[in-house]
Design an enzyme around this catalytic site. Structure first.
Site, PDB file in Angstrom:
ATOM      1  N   SER A   1      62.302  59.329 -18.134  1.00 46.30           N
ATOM      2  CA  SER A   1      61.136  58.743 -17.477  1.00 46.30           C
ATOM      3  C   SER A   1      60.322  58.008 -18.532  1.00 46.30           C
ATOM      4  O   SER A   1      60.235  58.447 -19.683  1.00 46.30           O
ATOM      5  CB  SER A   1      60.285  59.852 -16.855  1.00 46.30           C
ATOM      6  OG  SER A   1      58.989  59.363 -16.573  1.00 46.30           O
TER       7      SER A   1
ATOM      8  N   TYR B   1      56.786  68.071 -17.583  1.00 41.25           N
ATOM      9  CA  TYR B   1      57.766  67.094 -17.066  1.00 41.25           C
ATOM     10  C   TYR B   1      58.288  66.232 -18.209  1.00 41.25           C
ATOM     11  O   TYR B   1      59.501  66.035 -18.359  1.00 41.25           O
ATOM     12  CB  TYR B   1      57.081  66.235 -15.998  1.00 41.25           C
ATOM     13  CG  TYR B   1      57.925  65.119 -15.428  1.00 41.25           C
ATOM     14  CD1 TYR B   1      58.976  65.371 -14.542  1.00 41.25           C
ATOM     15  CD2 TYR B   1      57.650  63.782 -15.752  1.00 41.25           C
ATOM     16  CE1 TYR B   1      59.729  64.330 -14.005  1.00 41.25           C
ATOM     17  CE2 TYR B   1      58.394  62.743 -15.217  1.00 41.25           C
ATOM     18  CZ  TYR B   1      59.431  63.019 -14.349  1.00 41.25           C
ATOM     19  OH  TYR B   1      60.177  61.996 -13.817  1.00 41.25           O
TER      20      TYR B   1
HETATM   21  P1  NDP Z   1      62.713  62.074  -5.019  1.00 41.09           P
HETATM   22  O1  NDP Z   1      61.836  63.278  -5.029  1.00 41.09           O
HETATM   23  O2  NDP Z   1      62.374  60.953  -4.108  1.00 41.09           O
HETATM   24  O3  NDP Z   1      64.230  62.524  -4.770  1.00 41.09           O
HETATM   25  C1  NDP Z   1      64.750  63.546  -5.541  1.00 41.09           C
HETATM   26  C2  NDP Z   1      66.196  63.790  -5.198  1.00 41.09           C
HETATM   27  O4  NDP Z   1      66.678  64.840  -6.063  1.00 41.09           O
HETATM   28  C3  NDP Z   1      66.413  64.248  -3.782  1.00 41.09           C
HETATM   29  O5  NDP Z   1      67.596  63.684  -3.272  1.00 41.09           O
HETATM   30  C4  NDP Z   1      66.566  65.765  -3.924  1.00 41.09           C
HETATM   31  O6  NDP Z   1      67.442  66.293  -2.930  1.00 41.09           O
HETATM   32  C5  NDP Z   1      67.255  65.860  -5.264  1.00 41.09           C
HETATM   33  N1  NDP Z   1      67.099  67.163  -5.906  1.00 41.09           N
HETATM   34  C6  NDP Z   1      65.950  67.798  -6.245  1.00 41.09           C
HETATM   35  N2  NDP Z   1      66.240  68.992  -6.806  1.00 41.09           N
HETATM   36  C7  NDP Z   1      67.594  69.099  -6.819  1.00 41.09           C
HETATM   37  C8  NDP Z   1      68.492  70.084  -7.278  1.00 41.09           C
HETATM   38  N3  NDP Z   1      68.058  71.234  -7.820  1.00 41.09           N
HETATM   39  N4  NDP Z   1      69.834  69.867  -7.145  1.00 41.09           N
HETATM   40  C9  NDP Z   1      70.289  68.720  -6.582  1.00 41.09           C
HETATM   41  N5  NDP Z   1      69.479  67.745  -6.126  1.00 41.09           N
HETATM   42  C10 NDP Z   1      68.142  67.939  -6.248  1.00 41.09           C
HETATM   43  O7  NDP Z   1      62.741  61.565  -6.547  1.00 41.09           O
HETATM   44  P2  NDP Z   1      63.011  60.093  -7.141  1.00 41.09           P
HETATM   45  O8  NDP Z   1      64.074  59.437  -6.362  1.00 41.09           O
HETATM   46  O9  NDP Z   1      61.733  59.410  -7.346  1.00 41.09           O
HETATM   47  O10 NDP Z   1      63.533  60.493  -8.609  1.00 41.09           O
HETATM   48  C11 NDP Z   1      64.862  60.344  -9.042  1.00 41.09           C
HETATM   49  C12 NDP Z   1      64.887  60.527 -10.554  1.00 41.09           C
HETATM   50  O11 NDP Z   1      64.079  59.522 -11.169  1.00 41.09           O
HETATM   51  C13 NDP Z   1      64.328  61.866 -11.053  1.00 41.09           C
HETATM   52  O12 NDP Z   1      65.101  62.352 -12.112  1.00 41.09           O
HETATM   53  C14 NDP Z   1      62.929  61.505 -11.539  1.00 41.09           C
HETATM   54  O13 NDP Z   1      62.445  62.387 -12.521  1.00 41.09           O
HETATM   55  C15 NDP Z   1      63.191  60.115 -12.101  1.00 41.09           C
HETATM   56  N6  NDP Z   1      62.008  59.283 -12.219  1.00 41.09           N
HETATM   57  C16 NDP Z   1      61.316  58.917 -11.091  1.00 41.09           C
HETATM   58  C17 NDP Z   1      60.179  58.133 -11.204  1.00 41.09           C
HETATM   59  C18 NDP Z   1      59.362  57.745 -10.010  1.00 41.09           C
HETATM   60  O14 NDP Z   1      58.262  57.197 -10.214  1.00 41.09           O
HETATM   61  N7  NDP Z   1      59.815  57.972  -8.794  1.00 41.09           N
HETATM   62  C19 NDP Z   1      59.717  57.656 -12.515  1.00 41.09           C
HETATM   63  C20 NDP Z   1      60.529  58.113 -13.622  1.00 41.09           C
HETATM   64  C21 NDP Z   1      61.635  58.877 -13.459  1.00 41.09           C
HETATM   65  P3  NDP Z   1      66.982  67.438  -1.875  1.00 41.09           P
HETATM   66  O15 NDP Z   1      65.879  66.885  -1.054  1.00 41.09           O
HETATM   67  O16 NDP Z   1      68.230  67.710  -1.122  1.00 41.09           O
HETATM   68  O17 NDP Z   1      66.530  68.595  -2.719  1.00 41.09           O
END
Ligand code: NDP
Length: 246
Positions: A141, A154
């Site tokens: 991130s 985080y």
């Molecule tokens: P969301 O919260 O929108 O989506 C997260 C996804 O991760 C969901 O599909 C969720 O599935 C899945 N997930 C969560 N926990 C688990 C787990 N234990 N095992 C498997 N799947 C899991 O997040 P984003 O799409 O925004 O984020 C994606 C990545 O980007 C992350 O790593 C985040 O840290 C990173 N990021 C995001 C930013 C942002 O501003 N959005 C900025 C910087 C980095 P389910 O619902 O089935 O649990």
């Protein structure tokens, strides 16, 4: 003439948010895609139906990336249904914004379990199960460069992902497997938007010189580039995609 088997990609956390858009992009790029999720079964199976209707190969696999056994199962199921894995996208992640002093033991453990151990689990599995010539994209991130208050735990969990990326790229010497990470700035997904006021969101959107929030497709395009032959000489790098924020 027999059709050439599609290359296989696992996208963790692909039921929603950035991961779902990455899965769509990789499917369009010709990959057979394993859509991993932890709890959003309905969203994951809707995405599978959508991709299959568009003529792509896709499966949904429930697995908590924080569990080594679940991650083994994720690779087992993907190999069984789609074939050996070429590309691993470690997108699954969680964020709770809270000052360090207010973090419970449980929240600290949970953040590191998903963001850091989750990445460790899939990398360890990939070490023996990814095809030579494949590639891995981890998720850090841009907050790692911003050091914003409220993000300490985080950021620490993502800084560890950057270190895993850089060392693992070297440990895979001889396999022609590239390991990189993308480090997005604020992206309009549930993870970022949840719990923020309209004003906070506007302020974040104004921060980068390009003056907007990232969209999931902005990040999916970077991931698709890193996974493609166009990035054949990019290895062990952290690519910040954030409109110039940091
Ligand atoms: P969301 O919260 O929108 O989506 C997260 C996804 O991760 C969901 O599909 C969720 O599935 C899945 N997930 C969560 N926990 C688990 C787990 N234990 N095992 C498997 N799947 C899991 O997040 P984003 O799409 O925004 O984020 C994606 C990545 O980007 C992350 O790593 C985040 O840290 C990173 N990021 C995001 C930013 C942002 O501003 N959005 C900025 C910087 C980095 P389910 O619902 O089935 O649990």
């Amino acid at each position: 003439m027999t059709a050439q088997a599609a290359k296989v990609a696992i996208v963790t956390g692909a039921s929603r948010g950035i991961g779902a858009v990455i899965a769509r992009q990789l499917a369009e790029d010709g990959y057979a895609v394993a859509i991993n999720y932890a709890s959003s079964a309905e969203e994951a199976s809707r995405l599978v139906v959508e991709l299959r209707q568009a003529g792509h190969q896709a499966i949904a696999v429930k697995a908590d990336v924080a569990s080594a056994a679940d991650v083994r199962w994720l690779f087992d199921e993907t190999e069984k249904q789609l074939g050996r894995v070429d590309v691993l996208i470690n997108n699954a992640g969680i964020l709770k914004v809270l000052p360090l002093a207010q973090h419970s033991d449980e929240l600290y453990e949970q953040t590191f379990a998903v963001n850091t151990r989750g990445t460790f689990n899939t990398l360890r599995e990939a070490a023996t199960r990814l095809n030579d010539g494949g590639c891995i994209v981890n998720f850090s991130s841009s907050t790692v460069g911003l050091n914003l208050p409220g993000y300490a735990v985080y950021i620490a969990s993502k800084a560890a992902v950057e270190s895993l990326t850089q060392v693992f790229a070297k440990e895979l010497r001889g396999r022609n497997i590239r390991v990189n990470a993308v480090a997005p700035g604020p992206v309009a997904s549930e993870l970022f938007l949840q719990g923020k006021s309209e004003e906070q969101i506007r302020n974040f959107a104004k921060m980068p010189p390009l003056e907007r929030l990232g969209q999931p497709q902005d990040i999916a395009s970077v991931v698709a580039f890193l996974a493609s032959p166009a990035a054949a000489w990019v290895n062990g790098q952290i690519l910040r995609a954030n409109g110039g924020l940091v």
